[in-house]
Enzyme design. Sequence first.
Site, PDB file in Angstrom:
ATOM      1  N   PRO A 128       6.004   8.790  17.442  1.00 23.95           N
ATOM      2  CA  PRO A 128       7.629   8.229  16.867  1.00 23.95           C
ATOM      3  C   PRO A 128       8.215   7.937  17.968  1.00 23.95           C
ATOM      4  O   PRO A 128       9.599   7.303  18.126  1.00 23.95           O
ATOM      5  CB  PRO A 128       7.766   9.318  15.896  1.00 23.95           C
ATOM      6  N   ALA A 130       6.624   7.871  21.360  1.00 26.66           N
ATOM      7  CA  ALA A 130       5.122   7.571  22.490  1.00 26.66           C
ATOM      8  C   ALA A 130       4.986   6.366  22.258  1.00 26.66           C
ATOM      9  O   ALA A 130       4.033   6.306  21.079  1.00 26.66           O
ATOM     10  CB  ALA A 130       4.564   8.761  22.367  1.00 26.66           C
ATOM     11  N   ILE A 157      -1.015   3.851  11.671  1.00 32.72           N
ATOM     12  CA  ILE A 157      -1.568   4.439  12.608  1.00 32.72           C
ATOM     13  C   ILE A 157      -2.545   3.475  11.253  1.00 32.72           C
ATOM     14  O   ILE A 157      -2.764   3.585   9.907  1.00 32.72           O
ATOM     15  CB  ILE A 157      -2.206   5.617  12.312  1.00 32.72           C
ATOM     16  N   ARG A 271       2.973 -35.415   3.077  1.00 32.89           N
ATOM     17  CA  ARG A 271       4.724 -34.933   2.542  1.00 32.89           C
ATOM     18  C   ARG A 271       5.459 -36.099   3.028  1.00 32.89           C
ATOM     19  O   ARG A 271       4.765 -36.732   4.385  1.00 32.89           O
ATOM     20  CB  ARG A 271       5.586 -33.591   3.882  1.00 32.89           C
ATOM     21  N   GLY A 342       9.414 -27.299   6.236  1.00 28.13           N
ATOM     22  CA  GLY A 342      10.630 -27.330   5.944  1.00 28.13           C
ATOM     23  C   GLY A 342      11.261 -26.137   4.959  1.00 28.13           C
ATOM     24  O   GLY A 342      10.752 -24.861   4.902  1.00 28.13           O
ATOM     25  N   GLU A 366      -1.104  -2.681  19.910  1.00 26.52           N
ATOM     26  CA  GLU A 366      -1.812  -2.471  20.705  1.00 26.52           C
ATOM     27  C   GLU A 366      -1.493  -3.129  22.109  1.00 26.52           C
ATOM     28  O   GLU A 366      -2.476  -4.001  22.584  1.00 26.52           O
ATOM     29  CB  GLU A 366      -3.232  -3.282  20.248  1.00 26.52           C
TER      30      GLU A 366
END
Length: 387
Positions: A128, A130, A157, A271, A342, A366
């Site tokens: 929390p 670190a 984790i 489109r 869009g 990471e």
Amino acid sequence: MNFDLPKDAELTRKVVREFAEKEIAPVAQELDDKEEFSYDLVRKMGELDFFGPFVPEEYGGSDVGYLNYIITVEEISRIDGSQAATIAAGNSLGIAPIYYFGTEEQKRKWLPDLCKGKILASFGLTEPDAGSDAGASQTTAVLDGNEWVINGSKIFITNSSTDISAICTVQCVTDSSDPRKPEISCILVENGTRGFTANTMHGKMCWRSSNTGELTFQDCRVPKENLLGKRGEGFHQMLKTLDGGRLSIGAMGLGGAQGAFELGLDYSKKRKQFGKPIGSFQANAFKLADMATELEMARLLLYKACWLMDNNKLNPKISAMAKLVCSETYYRAANHAVQLHGGYGLMKDYAVERHYRNQKLLDIGEGTSEVQRIVIARNIGVPGRSM
């Protein structure tokens, strides 16, 4: 110089792409909606040797090398980041520490089942308070006779709280007598050990069908022999683990960017606005051209890093560069792909919406993009504290 992929790597791409399109694509959105971890997909990926690609056959791995591993993660990420996260964390953060730093007994006990996807391992690093400052870990382990007594907590984790999560490599402070340089070690803790609680975290923006756990250790006792490697080597082990792990995050960025690009390109052909395909408009054509160009650059850098890894030449600078470039390439590709779609790009009916959410974690996990730039800066000679 030969830029052709080896034949085995091309075969890996073909097999994994077929699996991802046939098995993952049809269920990816439903799993994402439900925040549901798929044991069925893990079982199937284990049967196809997606776990343990860099582990020798004597320990249950397929020993096909890092390039094949990274291509596996890349191709799964092209379809779904959650399943890619299960494979990436399962290998780089779960299997790798045990394989590279474990005793012979630890390897033979854990690796065979890990390499078949029968069980999962995790790496307990982030706390929390670190995150980027991994050396500020507050989780402690005190040697009491023949047991380590662990107290503390970990958060975010991956693969830590499923029904098949079996073992966690936990980074702990094992001597705090020198507060300027505490002794850090890694200790293996089996899921289900008394005093060890793993709770699944919900409400995530991204990787919603991968498993993320919050871990608590309250007077958790494990045998002295569960120490990974030597006492005091935990910080070094963590850094080496992240060097390889950053390549898997890079692979997730590369594969995700490829998937977003393909979705944007396909949509731009179908489109029509003002009587023409939207891809014919220069503003949109330039987006696609930029995406294609950045993909080529990212792939070259990541595959070079894999070659270095397979030849025991990988260094922190290259792994950080690969992770940084690939994750930020995905950021731009997903953003462009949504823009091309869009309003439809904001709807869950379109896979590009999931890409847009999934890419964000790669700027953070990471090692944030900021940390990668610090690592690169220090390794090119810029003054400052190394990381």
